[in-house]
Design an enzyme around this catalytic site. Structure first.
Site, PDB file in Angstrom:
ATOM      1  N   SER A   1      40.814  39.860  39.078  1.00  0.00           N
ATOM      2  CA  SER A   1      39.750  40.517  39.522  1.00  0.00           C
ATOM      3  C   SER A   1      39.723  42.013  39.274  1.00  0.00           C
ATOM      4  CB  SER A   1      39.430  40.523  40.892  1.00  0.00           C
ATOM      5  OG  SER A   1      39.330  39.056  41.450  1.00  0.00           O
TER       6      SER A   1
HETATM    7  N1  SAH Z   1      42.401  36.611  43.427  1.00  0.00           N
HETATM    8  C1  SAH Z   1      42.754  36.443  42.058  1.00  0.00           C
HETATM    9  C2  SAH Z   1      41.605  36.269  41.112  1.00  0.00           C
HETATM   10  C3  SAH Z   1      41.810  34.970  40.515  1.00  0.00           C
HETATM   11  S1  SAH Z   1      40.377  34.153  39.385  1.00  0.00           S
HETATM   12  C4  SAH Z   1      43.606  37.850  41.283  1.00  0.00           C
HETATM   13  O1  SAH Z   1      43.831  38.831  42.164  1.00  0.00           O
HETATM   14  O2  SAH Z   1      43.953  37.525  40.283  1.00  0.00           O
HETATM   15  C5  SAH Z   1      39.964  33.104  40.365  1.00  0.00           C
HETATM   16  C6  SAH Z   1      41.109  31.863  40.547  1.00  0.00           C
HETATM   17  O3  SAH Z   1      40.443  30.824  41.343  1.00  0.00           O
HETATM   18  C7  SAH Z   1      41.479  31.273  39.217  1.00  0.00           C
HETATM   19  O4  SAH Z   1      42.766  31.294  39.223  1.00  0.00           O
HETATM   20  C8  SAH Z   1      41.006  29.885  39.622  1.00  0.00           C
HETATM   21  O5  SAH Z   1      42.002  28.826  38.951  1.00  0.00           O
HETATM   22  C9  SAH Z   1      41.040  29.592  41.205  1.00  0.00           C
HETATM   23  N2  SAH Z   1      40.211  28.651  41.813  1.00  0.00           N
HETATM   24  C10 SAH Z   1      38.960  28.047  41.243  1.00  0.00           C
HETATM   25  N3  SAH Z   1      38.637  27.199  42.126  1.00  0.00           N
HETATM   26  C11 SAH Z   1      39.695  26.984  42.889  1.00  0.00           C
HETATM   27  C12 SAH Z   1      39.964  26.091  44.043  1.00  0.00           C
HETATM   28  N4  SAH Z   1      38.811  25.006  44.254  1.00  0.00           N
HETATM   29  N5  SAH Z   1      41.067  26.314  44.637  1.00  0.00           N
HETATM   30  C13 SAH Z   1      41.823  27.099  44.317  1.00  0.00           C
HETATM   31  N6  SAH Z   1      41.960  27.963  43.416  1.00  0.00           N
HETATM   32  C14 SAH Z   1      40.532  27.962  42.571  1.00  0.00           C
END
Ligand code: SAH
Length: 221
Positions: free
Chosen positions: A71
């Protein structure tokens, strides 16, 4: 895991570069000094591939593989601020570990962080990054975030970093009395950043901002 040479005084990790990011975040309305200080201190370049490290202190989202992104710092700051506004929660649940950066920011602020990621290689990599930084109060589970993490609930704070069409009922159930949940909610192109607060059986909902997140998907990979 963490190569020493990446931590030394090369330009991208310099204090000046980080100060500039903090300055940007202030200009964009981030006020919580605790959050700004952690973003200044935490090595975001260790949460992206080496080829992208020079952009790690830009205020932008960056690819982390598997079609996902780390993010944007502003959004990490905004969500963390929104979570902490009424006081420091004891246990926080994050859905969507991704790179582990948001979990690391939280781990510097709250006693216990639980984070769920549906893509196994991302969960594994985030876990080892958090360990390398000594953030042993953050735990990562490979699983489907639609279920939350009941064994460790209820949580005083819940943050979603992937966008559902609507906040899953199971997550609202795992929100403690007096707790707050911050999530991007909406379709693929743009979402509202909403905050729920629980007082007993009553949930209040407010819209904080407009944001763009990757979608929350069901099942594991
Ligand atoms: N907080 C992260 C942002 C990652 S982007 C950071 O600081 O880097 C969002 C993430 O959510 C992705 O890795 C994606 O695989 C995950 N995601 C999407 N749907 C999900 C679900 N149902 N359960 C767990 N993770 C999920």
């Amino acid at each position: 895991m963490i190569d020493e040479s990446r931590q030394r005084g090369i330009g991208m990790t310099s204090q000046r570069t980080r100060e500039r990011l903090v300055q940007r975040l202030r200009e964009k309305g981030i006020r919580d000094e605790r959050v700004l200080e952690i973003i200044r201190d935490l090595p975001r370049h260790l949460f992206v591939e080496e080829a992208l490290a020079s952009r790690a202190y830009d205020d932008t989202a960056l690819p982390i593989g598997h079609g996902q992104t780390i993010s944007q710092p502003w959004v990490v700051a905004r969500m963390t601020e929104a979570l902490l506004e009424d006081g420091i929660p004891e246990r926080v649940l994050e859905i969507g570990t991704g790179s582990g950066y948001q979990a690391a920011v939280l781990a510097r602020l709250v006693p216990e962080v639980y984070s769920v990621e549906r893509i196994r290689p991302l969960a594994t990599q985030a876990r080892s990054r958090l360990r390398a930084l000594g953030l042993h109060n953050a735990r990562v589970r490979h699983g489907d975030g639609f279920d939350g993490w009941r064994a460790h609930g209820p949580f005083q704070g819940i943050v979603l970093t992937a966008a559902p069409g609507d906040v899953p009922e199971a997550l609202l159930e795992q929100l403690d009395d007096g707790g707050r949940l911050v999530a991007p909610v909406g379709g693929r192109d743009a979402q509202e950043l909403v905050r729920y607060r629980r007082q007993g059986d009553t949930l209040t909902r407010e819209v904080l901002d407009f944001v763009v997140f990757v979608p929350m998907l069901g099942g594991v990979q």
